[in-house]
Design a protein around this motif. Structure first.
Motif, mmCIF file in Angstrom:
data_model
loop_
_atom_site.group_PDB
_atom_site.id
_atom_site.type_symbol
_atom_site.label_atom_id
_atom_site.label_comp_id
_atom_site.label_asym_id
_atom_site.label_seq_id
_atom_site.Cartn_x
_atom_site.Cartn_y
_atom_site.Cartn_z
ATOM 1 N N ALA A 39 -47.501 -45.160 -108.030
ATOM 2 C CA ALA A 39 -48.399 -44.029 -108.291
ATOM 3 C C ALA A 39 -49.784 -44.291 -107.699
ATOM 4 O O ALA A 39 -50.388 -43.401 -107.080
ATOM 5 N N VAL A 40 -50.275 -45.524 -107.869
ATOM 6 C CA VAL A 40 -51.577 -45.878 -107.297
ATOM 7 C C VAL A 40 -51.514 -45.797 -105.776
ATOM 8 O O VAL A 40 -52.416 -45.239 -105.133
ATOM 9 N N TYR A 41 -50.437 -46.335 -105.195
ATOM 10 C CA TYR A 41 -50.313 -46.305 -103.735
ATOM 11 C C TYR A 41 -50.271 -44.869 -103.213
ATOM 12 O O TYR A 41 -50.965 -44.538 -102.250
ATOM 13 N N PHE A 42 -49.476 -44.005 -103.849
ATOM 14 C CA PHE A 42 -49.354 -42.622 -103.368
ATOM 15 C C PHE A 42 -50.659 -41.856 -103.534
ATOM 16 O O PHE A 42 -50.927 -40.909 -102.798
ATOM 17 N N THR A 43 -51.467 -42.267 -104.488
ATOM 18 C CA THR A 43 -52.778 -41.639 -104.660
ATOM 19 C C THR A 43 -53.751 -42.063 -103.560
ATOM 20 O O THR A 43 -54.591 -41.279 -103.116
ATOM 21 N N LEU A 44 -53.607 -43.312 -103.101
ATOM 22 C CA LEU A 44 -54.594 -43.879 -102.175
ATOM 23 C C LEU A 44 -54.103 -44.062 -100.742
ATOM 24 O O LEU A 44 -54.876 -44.518 -99.893
ATOM 25 N N TRP A 45 -52.868 -43.710 -100.446
ATOM 26 C CA TRP A 45 -52.291 -44.063 -99.143
ATOM 27 C C TRP A 45 -53.030 -43.438 -97.957
ATOM 28 O O TRP A 45 -53.000 -43.987 -96.853
ATOM 29 N N ASN A 46 -53.710 -42.313 -98.173
ATOM 30 C CA ASN A 46 -54.447 -41.689 -97.056
ATOM 31 C C ASN A 46 -55.955 -41.969 -97.140
ATOM 32 O O ASN A 46 -56.742 -41.334 -96.467
ATOM 33 N N ARG A 47 -56.346 -42.940 -97.965
ATOM 34 C CA ARG A 47 -57.758 -43.306 -98.098
ATOM 35 C C ARG A 47 -58.028 -44.582 -97.295
ATOM 36 O O ARG A 47 -58.356 -45.619 -97.845
ATOM 37 N N ALA A 48 -57.876 -44.472 -95.980
ATOM 38 C CA ALA A 48 -58.024 -45.650 -95.109
ATOM 39 C C ALA A 48 -59.476 -45.908 -94.733
ATOM 40 O O ALA A 48 -59.799 -46.996 -94.244
ATOM 41 N N GLY A 49 -60.349 -44.942 -94.943
ATOM 42 C CA GLY A 49 -61.756 -45.112 -94.568
ATOM 43 C C GLY A 49 -61.885 -45.453 -93.096
ATOM 44 O O GLY A 49 -61.273 -44.820 -92.241
ATOM 45 N N SER A 50 -62.638 -46.486 -92.791
ATOM 46 C CA SER A 50 -62.808 -46.890 -91.390
ATOM 47 C C SER A 50 -61.768 -47.926 -90.964
ATOM 48 O O SER A 50 -61.774 -48.379 -89.823
#
Length: 198
Positions: A39-50
């Motif tokens: 769940a944490v991964y799917f929430t953050l998977w597109n938060r790659a920043g720079s």
């Protein structure tokens, strides 16, 4: 200790049956743990920043090798339990050894993968995506490592004591654990790697 001869040896005492049931309960807690990490991964998977994205760091070749090793090890683990139930001690030990060697190979590929990520600038602190990825993969890898050590200890016990209600019970419970890790890996392969490469 009353032994029931109408069931496989690993279930042959009430204590053994209770241990197996207790381990199923433990696996329920493990499902909750990995569900949270997914769940944490799917929430953050597109938060790659720079930092690099999934499609930039994932490579299909290594992931396919990991998948082949782990899923094949699940098959050989099943063969070990089948051989155990037929009283073939040598075959059981051989199949368990193959299972553990494949698990070790899986860990070797995964560690190489992590080193490559870090070399390419993808570290735990680079982005939220990479933090969640490293924690998910690292937790699974830690479980495989513990499984390797556990399986090796069981092999030593079987070699020394042969098939007893205790050693067969431990072997069967270990097989449940190993199969569980393979199921978790199927989800990682499908929803982390394949999704990330699209």
């Amino acid at each position: 200790m009353k032994i029931n001869t109408n069931v496989p040896l690993e279930y042959s005492t009430e204590e053994n049956s209770n241990r197996i049931f207790g381990f199923w309960v433990f696996l329920g807690a493990e499902i909750a743990l990995f569900s949270t990490l997914f769940a944490v991964y799917f929430t953050l998977w597109n938060r790659a920043g720079s930092g690099p994205t999934a499609s930039e760091i994932f490579e299909l070749k290594g992931v396919l090798v990991e998948t082949f090793l782990l899923l094949t090890s699940s098959f050989t683990c099943g063969l070990a339990i089948h051989a155990m139930r037929h009283g073939f001690k040598k075959a059981t030990l051989v199949f368990f050894a193959i299972t553990l060697l494949m698990g070790l190979g899986f860990l070797g590929v995964e560690i190489t993968e992590f080193v490559t990520y870090v070399h390419d600038g993808a570290t735990l602190s680079t982005s939220a995506f990479l933090s969640s990825l490293f924690v998910l993969l690292g937790t699974h890898g830690l479980h495989v490592t513990m499984g390797f050590l556990w399986g090796a200890a069981i092999m030593i016990q079987i070699k020394r004591e042969g098939f007893t209600p205790d050693t067969t019970n431990k072997s069967f419970i270990f097989s449940l654990y190993w199969h569980f890790l393979d199921v978790v890996w199927i989800f990682i392969f499908s929803f982390v790697y394949l999704k990330g490469m699209m």
